[in-house]
Write an enzyme that holds these catalytic residues in place. Sequence first.
Site, PDB file in Angstrom:
ATOM      1  CE1 TYR A 450      -4.458   1.002   0.312  1.00  8.54           C
ATOM      2  CE2 TYR A 450      -3.356   2.902   1.271  1.00  8.54           C
ATOM      3  CZ  TYR A 450      -4.479   2.326   0.706  1.00  8.54           C
ATOM      4  OH  TYR A 450      -5.605   3.080   0.530  1.00  8.54           O
ATOM      5  CE1 TYR A 454       0.159   8.061  -1.705  1.00  7.56           C
ATOM      6  CE2 TYR A 454       0.012   5.830  -0.843  1.00  7.56           C
ATOM      7  CZ  TYR A 454      -0.594   6.957  -1.357  1.00  7.56           C
ATOM      8  OH  TYR A 454      -1.954   6.981  -1.526  1.00  7.56           O
TER       9      TYR A 454
END
Length: 761
Positions: A450, A454
């Site tokens: 997840y 980023y």
Amino acid sequence: MAVKASGRFVPPSAFAAGTGKMFTGAYAWNAPREAVGRERPLTRDEMRQMQGVLSTINRLPYFLRSLFTSRYDYIRRNKSPVHGFYFLTSTFQRRLWPRIERVNQRHEMNTDASLLFLAERDHYARLPGMNDKELKKFAARISSQLFMMYEELSDAWVDAHGEKESLFTDEAQAHLYGHVAGAARAFNISPLYWKKYRKGQMTTRQAYSAIARLFNDEWWTHQLKGQRMRWHETLLIAVGEVNKDRSPYASKHAIRDVRARRQANLEFLKSCDLENRETGERIDLISKVMGSISNPEIRRMELMNTIAGIERYAAAEGDVGMFITLTAPSKYHPTRQVGKGESKTVQLNHGWNDEAFNPKDAQRYLCHIWSLMRTAFKDNDLQVYGLRVVEPHHDGTPHWHMMLFCNPRQRNQIIEIMRRYALKEDGDERGAARNRFQAKHLNQGGAAGYIAKYISKNIDGYALDGQLDNDTGRPLKDTAAAVTAWASTWRIPQFKTVGLPTMGAYRELRKLPRGVSIADEFDERVEAARAAADSGDFALYISAQGGANVPRDCQTVRVARSPSDEVNEYEEEVERVVGIYAPHLGARHIHITRTTDWRIVPKVPVVEPLTLKSGIAAPRSPVNNCGKLTGGDTSLPAPTPSEHAAAVLNLVDDGVIEWNEPEVVRALRGALKYDMRTPNRQQRNGSPLKPHEIAPSARLTRSERLQITRIRVDLAQNGIRPQRWELEALARGATVNYDGKKFTYPVADEWPGFSTVMEWT
């Protein structure tokens, strides 16, 4: 005979649906043309108003002035002068100029702190458009004025207390520091140890270190360059040059500037070596840098390994994961997006105009509310741990992504505390509940995947081929350069662990020889931490250090530091990492991991073998053993004029050739011209009847500027307060006589052929 209708009429024909195209006729020349008419000229009042706006634009820095003037010229040339007038009065004066004014007001000189530099106020206002040469001169003026102020205050203190020795007390130095540092705060800086001074905890040593920085030209140059970069970027944000439609995350100028600085740093690293102080052994510096976490690829791999280790540790402890997103209030965002999907457009956020917050201000806000959250966690005996990632919105405003783990029974309470503090400021504004705070539950095994996107987006864009950025719609792989430029411009750390053991100890343990136990030197707890770090198992490393949320003093292994033998240019001791130690076994029990003392030195230039270039001549004997090279790609290096002259002199000494031969004269003349220093324009003699001799530069070199600080301290210990010109003379190697006692200091002769030995009384 007329026929009378019997009340019945033929209905009209059905209406033909339009095709959506304008009727053009059968031929191309039947197409309608633009109406012929005169454009409305500007009135006298409009001309006067337009000239006033152009005068305002002309006072802006060049990077803004060129932006608006080029846009105005384009509109006036391709549309009409009336449209250009509307651009100046409506777009610039009404919408953009108030934002520019507010940014300049926030960055202008702080006259409330001091009025000493009031004469420099206009010059300081030109800082965002100032070039490096002008900035360095400005920094030198600031440091010299502060030095003069310090001298005057010192004289006044001695006159009031009667003895020079009274200057070397905490009270005197705190008094001097308060005035000098207070004056420096006019330039929107925070002097070193200012908080301690306000608390009354200033010592003589601290005061000297802080004041020495305020007298240093290079320190001021560094401070002003940082302010210039942030001021420059904030102005571009204010006029809408940083958003998804123009340049997302950072301006084009910031991206170019960061790329140029990194390229210059890379070239410097390539030109240097690491030298062993004891043995003189040298290794390539750039290879060591690229093998450390300074390499983005290695940094990304370490972060991914850390995330995987955190997730495994949480699974072993039975903790649950949360993915938290924190965003600043709307007043921190210079723009807003209107519409949905592909029809989204960027508009200026007029709520930003009142304060003109920059990304650094938004980061401070997020850090503040996070500190409030952690205090609430501590008060309610709640514990969280994980990783925090900071990334920018398309307009440069930062927001946080946090991967946190906690006890399942504490999750709801933790989320409610975070939500309350996230919405504490302007929580009733439109969209705050949906955008300011988001919390998602993580499934077991999905945390690393997840947050991996980023991490790659904020480092090097690895494995993001084909994925698009939600903010800009551009490929994620292409946005990594802009995101890293944003972080470098605003000095914002992108990654930080929360509630985990220190990464410094983890890296130091990995420096130890692989597979070599240290249980005999320490104990099994320390050996377990070493083995976990050696194998790269971050989950076992967390357990070996005592678990998550353990105070540093209670961790199994910590980093050991010791003062270096050398001091910095401000005469301060510099601590360096030397190894590891176990707090439960005593702080003096240290295992050295850095046994070799290295220093950075320039590379040794490669000296080619001396080769005298000449043509093929007739041999002196019947046999010619020196034939011409044929074939192959071997090329002989061309000798320099100095090397060629040295070879010619050897032939003269051996009696092969004579002094008066033309070849010898040409070789020596070429060597003299090659070795002669070329003077600059200021050093040349203007008289045509005098020979052009090179004069030494009147400016202080870097080594001489550093020497001034040491000379001032040495003379102060002897009760002497020298003047500025005396310090400069001593730094250049002069001998100064104070009350019959001579003082001189060694200095490197950087201008051979000119004597630097002088004597002053």
